[in-house]
Scaffold this motif. Structure first.
Motif, PDB file in Angstrom:
ATOM      1  N   TYR A  11     -28.262  39.828  37.913  1.00  0.00           N
ATOM      2  CA  TYR A  11     -27.398  39.612  39.078  1.00  0.00           C
ATOM      3  C   TYR A  11     -28.194  39.073  40.269  1.00  0.00           C
ATOM      4  CZ  TYR A  11     -23.706  42.367  36.805  1.00  0.00           C
ATOM      5  OH  TYR A  11     -22.731  42.818  35.954  1.00  0.00           O
ATOM      6  N   PHE A  12     -29.268  39.776  40.609  1.00  0.00           N
ATOM      7  CA  PHE A  12     -30.010  39.444  41.837  1.00  0.00           C
ATOM      8  C   PHE A  12     -30.610  38.047  41.759  1.00  0.00           C
ATOM      9  CE2 PHE A  12     -33.625  39.455  44.712  1.00  0.00           C
ATOM     10  CZ  PHE A  12     -33.065  39.997  45.868  1.00  0.00           C
TER      11      PHE A  12
ATOM     12  N   ALA B 220     -29.540  35.624  39.950  1.00  0.00           N
ATOM     13  CA  ALA B 220     -28.463  34.634  39.963  1.00  0.00           C
ATOM     14  C   ALA B 220     -28.140  34.252  41.405  1.00  0.00           C
ATOM     15  CB  ALA B 220     -27.228  35.182  39.267  1.00  0.00           C
ATOM     16  N   ALA B 221     -28.091  35.249  42.283  1.00  0.00           N
ATOM     17  CA  ALA B 221     -27.849  34.962  43.703  1.00  0.00           C
ATOM     18  C   ALA B 221     -29.016  34.178  44.291  1.00  0.00           C
ATOM     19  CB  ALA B 221     -27.651  36.270  44.469  1.00  0.00           C
ATOM     20  N   TRP B 222     -30.229  34.549  43.920  1.00  0.00           N
ATOM     21  CA  TRP B 222     -31.412  33.841  44.412  1.00  0.00           C
ATOM     22  C   TRP B 222     -31.377  32.374  43.995  1.00  0.00           C
ATOM     23  CZ3 TRP B 222     -35.202  34.223  47.799  1.00  0.00           C
ATOM     24  CH2 TRP B 222     -36.331  33.402  47.652  1.00  0.00           C
ATOM     25  N   ALA B 223     -30.966  32.109  42.759  1.00  0.00           N
ATOM     26  CA  ALA B 223     -30.882  30.723  42.281  1.00  0.00           C
ATOM     27  C   ALA B 223     -29.814  29.948  43.051  1.00  0.00           C
ATOM     28  CB  ALA B 223     -30.585  30.708  40.784  1.00  0.00           C
ATOM     29  N   LYS B 224     -28.693  30.600  43.310  1.00  0.00           N
ATOM     30  CA  LYS B 224     -27.638  29.927  44.079  1.00  0.00           C
ATOM     31  C   LYS B 224     -28.147  29.493  45.448  1.00  0.00           C
ATOM     32  CE  LYS B 224     -23.696  32.427  42.009  1.00  0.00           C
ATOM     33  NZ  LYS B 224     -24.418  33.234  41.016  1.00  0.00           N
ATOM     34  N   LEU B 225     -28.835  30.421  46.127  1.00  0.00           N
ATOM     35  CA  LEU B 225     -29.311  30.127  47.479  1.00  0.00           C
ATOM     36  C   LEU B 225     -30.525  29.195  47.454  1.00  0.00           C
ATOM     37  CD1 LEU B 225     -28.948  33.691  49.023  1.00  0.00           C
ATOM     38  CD2 LEU B 225     -27.412  31.735  49.262  1.00  0.00           C
ATOM     39  N   ARG B 226     -31.311  29.289  46.398  1.00  0.00           N
ATOM     40  CA  ARG B 226     -32.496  28.416  46.316  1.00  0.00           C
ATOM     41  C   ARG B 226     -32.114  26.968  46.101  1.00  0.00           C
ATOM     42  NH1 ARG B 226     -36.886  28.380  41.343  1.00  0.00           N
ATOM     43  NH2 ARG B 226     -38.199  26.679  42.144  1.00  0.00           N
TER      44      ARG B 226
ATOM     45  N   SER C  60     -26.779  44.293  44.220  1.00  0.00           N
ATOM     46  CA  SER C  60     -26.779  44.993  42.930  1.00  0.00           C
ATOM     47  C   SER C  60     -27.917  46.007  42.767  1.00  0.00           C
ATOM     48  CB  SER C  60     -26.799  43.981  41.780  1.00  0.00           C
ATOM     49  OG  SER C  60     -27.937  43.138  41.857  1.00  0.00           O
ATOM     50  N   PRO C  61     -29.133  45.779  43.322  1.00  0.00           N
ATOM     51  CA  PRO C  61     -30.183  46.800  43.156  1.00  0.00           C
ATOM     52  C   PRO C  61     -29.839  48.147  43.773  1.00  0.00           C
ATOM     53  CG  PRO C  61     -31.161  44.700  43.790  1.00  0.00           C
ATOM     54  CD  PRO C  61     -29.684  44.547  43.930  1.00  0.00           C
ATOM     55  N   ALA C  62     -28.835  48.189  44.648  1.00  0.00           N
ATOM     56  CA  ALA C  62     -28.456  49.453  45.284  1.00  0.00           C
ATOM     57  C   ALA C  62     -27.979  50.480  44.267  1.00  0.00           C
ATOM     58  CB  ALA C  62     -27.370  49.209  46.331  1.00  0.00           C
TER      59      ALA C  62
END
Length: 290
Positions: A159-160, A162-168, A216-218
């Motif tokens: 999950y995390f 995937a978000a990083w790739a979107k923003l990157r 998601s890490p929460a």
């Protein structure tokens, strides 16, 4: 560091490991015949189209041939079913991991790479390290705790990152782009068409997706009850995803069960109890012979 080590190896019941292991190996068998049967088509794909992933190049894995592809398919199918019984957990476990790993290299070396199999691959890699585990065994195991924990970490990283790739690659503009709109045009359902007609709802959904993935890490900081709610939210997220743009993330869903107390799910025990009750009722209704 000591606390980190204790967290990584927090004991879990052996019965939980046994249930998770059975579920994962049964999923591998199902994956071969339901979710990725298309991989077998690569047996007849020209070798020139095979562009192995980096790990395939480093390991000098062979170009797929009919013998290799069909051989892996049938061997992996039989061994996955055997591994689901819990017998020879290390021998069968390592063999299933190696074969499935190669199956994924073959699947993803023709231009399409899915990110929903990270957790499943990690689970297959660590389950053989646990050794024997029987269903219903309440004894704690640190080795099993570690295996489940690293699988959970892989799930959250999916999950995390995937978000990083979107923003990157897309930057902050990703959340205001037409990504979901294009996905609905390509593979949307009738439900998705209804949602797409609501002004700004897709943009809000994209904000929500990125926020959820980053947060998601929460789940690792939640108490057991709230963690179960978080897992339910994970599943509901994927149910909505499948219902709107028909993307299932089935391997990822199997890996998410590493968060659950699977030892409490005893279908065989319930079945035996049901049969006993049924027999008792039948005997209770029997009339004595006069």
């Amino acid at each position: 560091m000591k606390r980190l080590g204790q967290w990584l190896t927090a004991p879990v019941p052996l019965g939980r490991v046994a249930a998770f292991r059975t579920l994962i190996y049964l999923f591998v068998a199902a994956d071969l015949v339901i979710f990725t049967p298309w991989v077998r088509h690569h047996a007849s794909t020209p070798g020139d189209l095979y562009k192995p992933l980096l790990v395939g190049r480093l390991l000098h894995l062979p170009t797929p041939t009919p013998l290799l592809v069909h051989g892996i398919f049938w061997t992996l199918l039989l061994l996955a079913l055997a591994a689901a019984t819990g017998r020879a957990p290390r021998l069968l476990g390592w063999t299933v991991f190696a074969l499935y790993f190669e199956w994924m290299i073959i699947a993803m070396s023709y231009g399409k790479v899915d990110h929903d199999r990270v957790g499943l691959l990690v689970a297959l890699a660590v389950l053989p390290t646990v050794g024997r585990a029987r269903h219903g065994d309440p004894r704690g195991t640190e080795a099993g705790g570690w295996a489940l924990r690293v699988t959970q970490i892989a799930v959250v990283c999916t999950y995390f990152l995937a978000a990083w790739a979107k923003l990157r690659f897309g930057g902050l503009d990703w959340v205001t782009s037409s990504v979901l709109a294009r996905a609905i045009v390509r593979r949307g359902t009738e439900l998705a068409d209804l949602i797409a007609g609501v002004p700004y709802l897709l943009i809000l959904a994209q904000f929500g997706i990125v926020a959820f993935e980053l947060a998601s890490p929460a789940i690792f900081f939640l108490r057991a009850r709230w963690r179960n709610y978080a897992v339910a939210f994970f599943y509901s997220f994927h149910v909505v995803t499948f219902a709107t743009i028909t993307i299932s993330f089935a391997p990822h869903l199997a890996a998410i069960t590493s968060f659950l107390a699977l030892e409490k799910v005893r279908p065989l025990t319930w079945a035996r109890g049901f049969l006993k009750r049924s027999r008792g009722q039948v005997r209770g209704h029997e009339r004595p012979v006069v």
